[in-house]
Each structure stands twice: as C-alpha cells, then as structure tokens.
Design a protein around this motif. Structure first.
Motif, PDB file in Angstrom:
ATOM      1  N   MET A 102     -15.371  18.256  -6.496  1.00  0.00           N
ATOM      2  CA  MET A 102     -16.825  17.617  -6.282  1.00  0.00           C
ATOM      3  C   MET A 102     -16.743  16.258  -5.453  1.00  0.00           C
ATOM      4  SD  MET A 102     -19.253  16.320  -9.344  1.00  0.00           S
ATOM      5  CE  MET A 102     -19.480  18.082 -10.127  1.00  0.00           C
ATOM      6  N   THR A 103     -17.869  16.202  -4.736  1.00  0.00           N
ATOM      7  CA  THR A 103     -17.974  14.952  -3.974  1.00  0.00           C
ATOM      8  C   THR A 103     -19.392  14.504  -4.288  1.00  0.00           C
ATOM      9  OG1 THR A 103     -16.705  15.866  -2.343  1.00  0.00           O
ATOM     10  CG2 THR A 103     -18.192  13.984  -1.548  1.00  0.00           C
ATOM     11  N   LEU A 104     -19.106  13.037  -4.415  1.00  0.00           N
ATOM     12  CA  LEU A 104     -20.709  12.479  -5.012  1.00  0.00           C
ATOM     13  C   LEU A 104     -20.550  10.944  -4.149  1.00  0.00           C
ATOM     14  CD1 LEU A 104     -20.473  12.777  -8.866  1.00  0.00           C
ATOM     15  CD2 LEU A 104     -22.006  13.739  -7.381  1.00  0.00           C
ATOM     16  N   SER A 105     -21.623  10.628  -3.824  1.00  0.00           N
ATOM     17  CA  SER A 105     -21.711   9.203  -3.056  1.00  0.00           C
ATOM     18  C   SER A 105     -21.679   8.116  -4.220  1.00  0.00           C
ATOM     19  CB  SER A 105     -23.226   9.180  -2.274  1.00  0.00           C
ATOM     20  OG  SER A 105     -24.074   9.129  -3.363  1.00  0.00           O
ATOM     21  N   LEU A 106     -21.163   6.865  -3.621  1.00  0.00           N
ATOM     22  CA  LEU A 106     -20.935   5.782  -4.733  1.00  0.00           C
ATOM     23  C   LEU A 106     -22.475   5.323  -5.139  1.00  0.00           C
ATOM     24  CD1 LEU A 106     -19.089   3.880  -5.767  1.00  0.00           C
ATOM     25  CD2 LEU A 106     -19.379   2.409  -3.683  1.00  0.00           C
ATOM     26  N   SER A 107     -23.435   5.577  -4.387  1.00  0.00           N
ATOM     27  CA  SER A 107     -24.948   5.228  -4.833  1.00  0.00           C
ATOM     28  C   SER A 107     -25.309   6.206  -5.856  1.00  0.00           C
ATOM     29  CB  SER A 107     -25.707   5.285  -3.491  1.00  0.00           C
ATOM     30  OG  SER A 107     -25.788   6.497  -2.928  1.00  0.00           O
ATOM     31  N   SER A 108     -24.858   7.508  -5.633  1.00  0.00           N
ATOM     32  CA  SER A 108     -25.466   8.604  -6.603  1.00  0.00           C
ATOM     33  C   SER A 108     -24.849   8.206  -7.916  1.00  0.00           C
ATOM     34  CB  SER A 108     -24.994   9.938  -6.257  1.00  0.00           C
ATOM     35  OG  SER A 108     -25.277  10.759  -7.173  1.00  0.00           O
ATOM     36  N   ILE A 109     -23.514   7.809  -8.064  1.00  0.00           N
ATOM     37  CA  ILE A 109     -22.681   7.512  -9.239  1.00  0.00           C
ATOM     38  C   ILE A 109     -23.298   6.417  -9.940  1.00  0.00           C
ATOM     39  CG2 ILE A 109     -20.492   6.723 -10.186  1.00  0.00           C
ATOM     40  CD1 ILE A 109     -19.235   8.266  -7.981  1.00  0.00           C
ATOM     41  N   ALA A 110     -23.610   5.307  -9.136  1.00  0.00           N
ATOM     42  CA  ALA A 110     -24.341   4.092  -9.678  1.00  0.00           C
ATOM     43  C   ALA A 110     -25.725   4.527 -10.212  1.00  0.00           C
ATOM     44  CB  ALA A 110     -24.658   2.911  -8.408  1.00  0.00           C
ATOM     45  N   GLU A 111     -26.444   5.383  -9.604  1.00  0.00           N
ATOM     46  CA  GLU A 111     -27.753   5.686 -10.142  1.00  0.00           C
ATOM     47  C   GLU A 111     -27.776   6.477 -11.324  1.00  0.00           C
ATOM     48  OE1 GLU A 111     -31.847   8.278  -8.485  1.00  0.00           O
ATOM     49  OE2 GLU A 111     -29.967   8.187  -7.351  1.00  0.00           O
ATOM     50  N   GLN A 112     -26.719   7.317 -11.529  1.00  0.00           N
ATOM     51  CA  GLN A 112     -26.798   8.100 -12.815  1.00  0.00           C
ATOM     52  C   GLN A 112     -26.203   7.035 -13.840  1.00  0.00           C
ATOM     53  OE1 GLN A 112     -24.855  12.104 -12.259  1.00  0.00           O
ATOM     54  NE2 GLN A 112     -24.566  11.772  -9.984  1.00  0.00           N
ATOM     55  N   LEU A 113     -25.398   6.357 -13.677  1.00  0.00           N
ATOM     56  CA  LEU A 113     -24.871   5.489 -14.813  1.00  0.00           C
ATOM     57  C   LEU A 113     -25.570   4.292 -14.863  1.00  0.00           C
ATOM     58  CD1 LEU A 113     -22.446   7.484 -14.055  1.00  0.00           C
ATOM     59  CD2 LEU A 113     -20.851   5.592 -14.626  1.00  0.00           C
ATOM     60  N   GLY A 114     -26.792   4.179 -14.239  1.00  0.00           N
ATOM     61  CA  GLY A 114     -27.568   2.758 -14.229  1.00  0.00           C
ATOM     62  C   GLY A 114     -26.684   1.507 -13.655  1.00  0.00           C
ATOM     63  N   LEU A 115     -25.880   1.528 -12.763  1.00  0.00           N
ATOM     64  CA  LEU A 115     -25.094   0.644 -12.367  1.00  0.00           C
ATOM     65  C   LEU A 115     -25.312  -0.071 -11.140  1.00  0.00           C
ATOM     66  CD1 LEU A 115     -21.493   1.758 -13.352  1.00  0.00           C
ATOM     67  CD2 LEU A 115     -22.808   0.374 -14.927  1.00  0.00           C
ATOM     68  N   GLU A 116     -25.041  -1.356 -11.066  1.00  0.00           N
ATOM     69  CA  GLU A 116     -25.411  -1.931  -9.507  1.00  0.00           C
ATOM     70  C   GLU A 116     -24.069  -1.689  -8.709  1.00  0.00           C
ATOM     71  OE1 GLU A 116     -25.724  -6.414  -7.656  1.00  0.00           O
ATOM     72  OE2 GLU A 116     -25.834  -6.274  -9.785  1.00  0.00           O
ATOM     73  N   PHE A 117     -24.300  -1.422  -7.385  1.00  0.00           N
ATOM     74  CA  PHE A 117     -23.179  -1.170  -6.597  1.00  0.00           C
ATOM     75  C   PHE A 117     -23.245  -2.219  -5.517  1.00  0.00           C
ATOM     76  CE2 PHE A 117     -25.272   1.635  -3.849  1.00  0.00           C
ATOM     77  CZ  PHE A 117     -24.884   1.445  -2.825  1.00  0.00           C
ATOM     78  N   THR A 118     -21.989  -2.894  -4.963  1.00  0.00           N
ATOM     79  CA  THR A 118     -21.986  -3.481  -3.873  1.00  0.00           C
ATOM     80  C   THR A 118     -21.200  -3.030  -2.828  1.00  0.00           C
ATOM     81  OG1 THR A 118     -20.173  -4.741  -4.559  1.00  0.00           O
ATOM     82  CG2 THR A 118     -22.363  -5.418  -5.268  1.00  0.00           C
ATOM     83  N   GLY A 119     -21.325  -3.657  -1.482  1.00  0.00           N
ATOM     84  CA  GLY A 119     -20.563  -2.877  -0.270  1.00  0.00           C
ATOM     85  C   GLY A 119     -21.130  -1.630   0.138  1.00  0.00           C
ATOM     86  N   GLU A 120     -20.323  -0.866   0.946  1.00  0.00           N
ATOM     87  CA  GLU A 120     -20.621   0.216   1.618  1.00  0.00           C
ATOM     88  C   GLU A 120     -20.651   1.482   0.720  1.00  0.00           C
ATOM     89  OE1 GLU A 120     -18.380   3.050   5.307  1.00  0.00           O
ATOM     90  OE2 GLU A 120     -17.632   1.177   4.581  1.00  0.00           O
ATOM     91  N   ASP A 121     -21.655   2.248   1.025  1.00  0.00           N
ATOM     92  CA  ASP A 121     -21.827   3.513   0.127  1.00  0.00           C
ATOM     93  C   ASP A 121     -20.826   4.696   0.810  1.00  0.00           C
ATOM     94  OD1 ASP A 121     -22.588   5.465  -1.270  1.00  0.00           O
ATOM     95  OD2 ASP A 121     -24.706   5.728  -0.499  1.00  0.00           O
ATOM     96  N   LYS A 122     -20.020   5.074  -0.311  1.00  0.00           N
ATOM     97  CA  LYS A 122     -19.053   6.015   0.187  1.00  0.00           C
ATOM     98  C   LYS A 122     -18.961   7.074  -0.422  1.00  0.00           C
ATOM     99  CE  LYS A 122     -16.044   2.082   1.203  1.00  0.00           C
ATOM    100  NZ  LYS A 122     -14.550   1.397   0.898  1.00  0.00           N
ATOM    101  N   GLN A 123     -18.515   8.262   0.025  1.00  0.00           N
ATOM    102  CA  GLN A 123     -18.267   9.558  -0.646  1.00  0.00           C
ATOM    103  C   GLN A 123     -16.890   9.677  -1.561  1.00  0.00           C
ATOM    104  OE1 GLN A 123     -20.557  12.241  -0.265  1.00  0.00           O
ATOM    105  NE2 GLN A 123     -21.738  10.353   0.628  1.00  0.00           N
ATOM    106  N   ILE A 124     -17.353   9.787  -2.746  1.00  0.00           N
ATOM    107  CA  ILE A 124     -16.189   9.732  -3.774  1.00  0.00           C
ATOM    108  C   ILE A 124     -15.816  11.219  -4.167  1.00  0.00           C
ATOM    109  CG2 ILE A 124     -15.438   8.681  -5.932  1.00  0.00           C
ATOM    110  CD1 ILE A 124     -15.860   6.763  -3.965  1.00  0.00           C
ATOM    111  N   THR A 125     -14.372  11.655  -4.539  1.00  0.00           N
ATOM    112  CA  THR A 125     -13.982  12.933  -4.737  1.00  0.00           C
ATOM    113  C   THR A 125     -13.226  12.781  -6.059  1.00  0.00           C
ATOM    114  OG1 THR A 125     -12.173  12.470  -3.545  1.00  0.00           O
ATOM    115  CG2 THR A 125     -14.023  13.603  -2.565  1.00  0.00           C
ATOM    116  N   GLY A 126     -12.793  11.382  -6.614  1.00  0.00           N
ATOM    117  CA  GLY A 126     -12.039  11.790  -7.804  1.00  0.00           C
ATOM    118  C   GLY A 126     -11.876   9.923  -8.287  1.00  0.00           C
TER     119      GLY A 126
END
Length: 348
Positions: free
Chosen positions: A1-25
C-alpha cells in the motif's frame, strides 16, 4: 500500500510539515528508508533524527524542525498505532465457510463470518458477523463468539464460553479448559467437575498459549478492554475487571478478584482467593498473597510497597556481601571474648 504523507495526516487529524511524500511503510529511525514514516517516542533517541533515512518522522512539536518532513502529534505512541494500522496486512485471504471445516448443523454462523478449513464448530454454537475462525480452531457446543472477532489457528474455545465483540484470541490459547479442582481422599485426588463457563468482554485480547480456565460452578470473567499476554494462567472463578494489562507468564490463582485498570508485571504470581483493587500496579516476579487496596503499587516476593522494594533491593541488597563479612568478623570477635571470659572464670 502507498499513501501520501498529506493523506495520512488528514486521516489521523495531524499537522504535517515539509515536503509531501509517498509512504509505503513504517519502520524505526535506524532502519527506515525514504519510503517509510518513522517515529520518535522516547527523547533519548532524538540523536537518531540527524542520521535517519526516513521519508518522514512522527514526533512531537519540539522535534518537528529537526527533520525534513514531519507528522506532528501530541500523543506519538497512540498515533503510531493508528499509522501502523493503515499499513497492516491482515492475516488470511479467505472468506465464507470452507467445505473442509466441520460445522454442526445447528450452529449459527453469520453470513459475513469466515471459517477456515479444518476448524470445528460445535452444536448450537453462534458466530457473529465478520468474525474469522482460522484453521485448527475448536469452538465447542453452545459457545457464543461476537462480531468482528479473530480466533487464530489452533485456539480452543470449549463449550459454553462467551467471547465479546472485537476480541482476539491468539494462536494456541485455550479458553474454558477445566479449572484445577480436586478433592483429596484416602484413595488419591478425586476430580471435581468444572461445570461453569468463561465470559470475555468486548475488545479483549488473549495471548498465544494462554489458558483461561472455566469456573467450577459459575463464571470466570474477563472485563472489556483487558489485554492478556502470552503464556498466562488464569485460574477458575477469577473475576478480572476492565482495561487490565497482564504481562507474560503471570499466574493468577483461582477465585481471585481483580479490579479495573490493573497492571500485572511479567511472571507475577497471585495466590488463590486474593482481592486486588482497581488501578493497582504489580511489578514483575512479585508474589501476591494478601489483599491490595485501590491504587497500590507493589513489587517483590513477598510483595511490599514499591518505594520500600526500591530501598530494599537498590540500597540494602548490594550491601549484603559486606554486611555478611562484618557479621562473620563480629562472630569471631564474640567467640574470642567468650573464650577469654571462660578462661578468667576458670582461674577464679
């Protein structure tokens, strides 16, 4: 599974900083690669932020500016569990009830439940919606399993047991075996029939190769949200409250009552017929033979207040070798004095 950092932040209700990246694990700071999100729970590992190859780090606001991309959390450990859940690959791929399973005609299995090959479902058993029964499991007669439960391979739920919703039984666990009850007679130990049952509340997890014995006459009860580790023994008629944590190799004697939010450290031993209040913490390898009131924190065998245990083991115990030497010297001096007094007495 691949999720963007921004998608993870949105699903968990978190703030993220820096570049949006593709996360696989998800991985540790030391082993994470560019496609992984890592985490900093314990500040003593903050030095690893400088060398990690992780694509992003889940951390508190105090450390977010030390990495290129961060997910900012006020409860890192909790949000870590949620992130891991996003990437979790469930065990098993089957759905429905296998023709190779043995299911009694009177058993009631929800249409959305899954029963793997070589599982046994007994007479009048009931299995709830979206529950999964893995190969080699035994579900006895009239046993009731709630919805969205997982019973992993070779687990046993003997007849008449009840398992609440969203609960997990790890491989090899045995729920509802006979309690250890015998009457001593001139002819040996006569078995006392154990005709009670075991009831587990919602969101309970029972570890691998753990045994929860059925009651002699009534109910062995494990409250909602309680988590029990591997290789634990829960004796017959035990009453355990909500949201307890029982660490590996704990032994709980029969007819013991345990309150809510209790933590039992690894290899702790609890005698029969003991009452333990709520919000109690018991250290590893402690021996409990008497009542513990609400909020007690104990350790040692026999158990003592944790502050006393720290003094006894941290301050006194290391001095025992020197104390032993001093006692031996005093014994010799005393023997010499007594011998001298004896000689003086003989002269008079």
């Amino acid at each position: 599974m691949t999720l963007s950092l921004s998608s993870i932040a949105e699903q968990l209700g978190l703030e993220f900083t820096g570049e949006d990246k593709q996360i696989t694990g998800v991985n540790t700071l030391e082993k994470a690669g560019p496609g992984d999100v890592s985490f900093l729970v314990n500040p003593k590992y903050a030095r690893l932020l400088e060398t990690t190859s992780a694509g992003a780090v889940l951390t508190g606001p105090d450390y977010a500016d030390r990495v290129q991309s961060a997910l900012i959390s006020s409860n890192v450990y909790l949000d870590l569990a949620k992130i891991v859940k996003l990437f979790e690959v469930p065990q098993g791929r089957m759905s429905g009830t296998s023709e190779l399973s043995c299911v009694h005609e009177s058993a009631d299995i929800a249409e959305s439940a899954t029963v793997y090959p070589f599982a046994f479902i007994g007479e009048n058993a009931r299995i709830g919606e979206d529950t999964v029964i893995f190969p080699g499991c035994y579900v006895g007669e009239s046993t009731v399993i709630g919805r969205e439960c997982i019973v992993y391979p070779n687990a046993v739920l003997m007849g008449g047991c009840e398992l609440g919703d969203n609960s997990i039984i790890q491989p090899g666990a045995v729920i509802g075996a006979d309690g250890f009850g015998y009457a001593q007679t001139p002819f040996g130990h006569m078995k006392i029939p154990q005709i009670g049952k075991v009831c587990l509340g919602d969101n309970v997890e029972i570890g691998a190769n753990t045994a929860v014995d059925r009651a002699a006459l009534d109910v062995t009860s494990i409250g909602p949200g309680t988590k029990i580790d591997n290789l634990v023994q829960v004796g017959h008629n035990v009453q355990m409250g909500k949201h307890c944590l029982v660490v590996g190799q704990v032994g709980i004697g029969g007819s013991t009552t345990i309150g809510d939010n209790v933590v039992l450290g690894g290899q702790a031993g609890i005698a029969d017929n003991v009452t333990i209040g709520s919000n109690v913490k018991v250290g590893g390898q402690a021996g409990i033979s008497n009542r513990l009131d609400d909020g007690s924190v104990v350790s040692g065998s026999p158990s003592m207040p944790y502050s006393t245990y720290l003094k006894a083991m941290g301050v006194c115990a290391p001095k025992l070798p020197d104390l032993f030497k001093k006692v031996k010297k005093l014994e010799k001096r005393l023997a010499t004095l007594e011998e001298a007094q004896g000689d003086d007495h003989d002269k008079t």
